[in-house]
Design a protein around this motif. Sequence first.
Motif: not given
Lengths: 484, 104
Positions: A145-146, A152-155, A157-158, A160-162, A229, A232-233
Amino acid sequence: MILHSETPWPALLILLPLAAAMLSFLFPRSAKFTGVVTAIIIALAVVGFGWHLQSEGVYRHAVGGWGAPLGIDLYGDGLTLLMLAVTALVGLAITLYSLDYFNTEQARWFWPLWLLLWAALNALFLSADIFNLYITLELMGMAAVALVALKGGRDALNGAMRYLLATLLGSLAYLFGVVLLYHGYGTVDIALLAERIDHQPVAWAALGLMGAGLLLKTALFPLHFWLPAAHASAPAPVSALLSALVVKASFYIFLRLWFALFAPLGGEVAWLLGLLGALAILWGSWQALRQTRLKLLVAYSTVAQLGYLFVAFPLAAVAGVVLWHGVIYLLISHALAKAAMFMAAGNLLRFGGHDRIVDLNRSVQQLPLSTAAFALAGVSIMGLPPSGGFIGKWLLLEAALQQGQWALAAVMIVGGLLAAAYIFKVLGYAFTPSTSREESIPIPATMAWAPLLLAFASILLGFLAPALFSLLDIGSPFERGAGS
Amino acid sequence: MNSAILYALVGVGIFSLGLYALILHPHLLRKILAINVMGSGLFLVLIALAKRTGEPLPDLVPQAMVITGIVVAFSATALALALMVRVAKENHRAELSDDESQQP
């Protein structure tokens, strides 16, 4: 206790990356050097461990002299060896690729996390008890996850959180199963559990909970929602190791538990797994074909290829060991090919500054090595001879045809055709004239060669089948009660 | 019904409550708390099962597992909270964005 080895290869395989992770965290300036040296020593240690297994048979070691139940046992057979070997090979390529990939700030965090992940993977493959497997699962999940969040960036981080929420939920479900098994049978050692397990409700509940948790982590359809997600991110080397190794690790646990504990319980469960696998092949391939961005295409391809691993379960009761050879072959060749593909995609993305598939023509034409890597990896993903993917898919298809399971055979063939379609969708742009004259960033030689070598390895695998099958049979991991 | 079974059932109940909250609440802090509640429920089950034999000394293995589990839960929560702060900054709210579009 079967024997006490004089050369502690497995301990080295776990401790070395762990120590290297600490070192690279404390001394970030020499992190690259630490990483490369670690990768090379791990590769040598896996060879040493393989030599040991070849001459002495299965390996079992009570760490620090404390045996079960309070101590931690390490266990290794042919399956362990091949998983360690593929991790070492992909890990070496990812290490070389990452030398020039990250900027200074990202490299500061990448090297400790990556080496920590490597330690977790090796420990996972060598674990002999289900609670220790839980710990390694968590270690692996948190490092992964880390790593996804690294860019960084929106995609990212989202994603990673999911991914974190999915992986924690999966771990808790798995741990619940561990608790139930301990309650029912008074041990967490896989070999002892295999002797004691019976048809009680507690065993069924444990199968359900552990299965659901591990399948969530393996991203079997319809539990794959977090995968595209996150994969790919992430940065390219991270995508490569997530798709190649991390999802395979939870599958490995599932496979171990299946053979040792759950196979006799679950005739219908095997069919459910096969059905979900078939749906994963069709849905993942179709989604891959629909994507407009290269990395998402490759990520959905992973969802589809993971489906093949599960199609084997309903066929196994009749087909036996040969079929599991096919599954492991598929797993290994997918690991090599998918790592190559993600790294090649990373090169294309870096070179052109984007990964829109329709605008790839210029990048594809100017990066012959990366395009070749993508194409060769594609051959293995499609399952064309003489690649490793061909051997695996052929064994699966043969079993399905022999048993008259036409629907499963048809799904596998359609999956192969769809794979060909989405790979040629990308490669087709190598032959169209390019018009854009955008700025481009040159690709260092290590980043061009690392994916190509892995792709070559996934093809070469097709020629090594007999040798690898005999290695795989050390300790006969595919028979009930294996691990004792 | 002896007290060990009662505690174990309460643990299962707490686990289920946590799962329910994890699925239901979009706010990330609630999701992280829900995961912790699930973990606590599980630890309660483990501790209760340590007494299941009815002997004066409880079984030590589940207690060792709980200690290990707490350490894991602690570090997972720390990672989740740090990630949540970053996500909240990006999304301007502490929820996951449903938008699947990929920025280059």
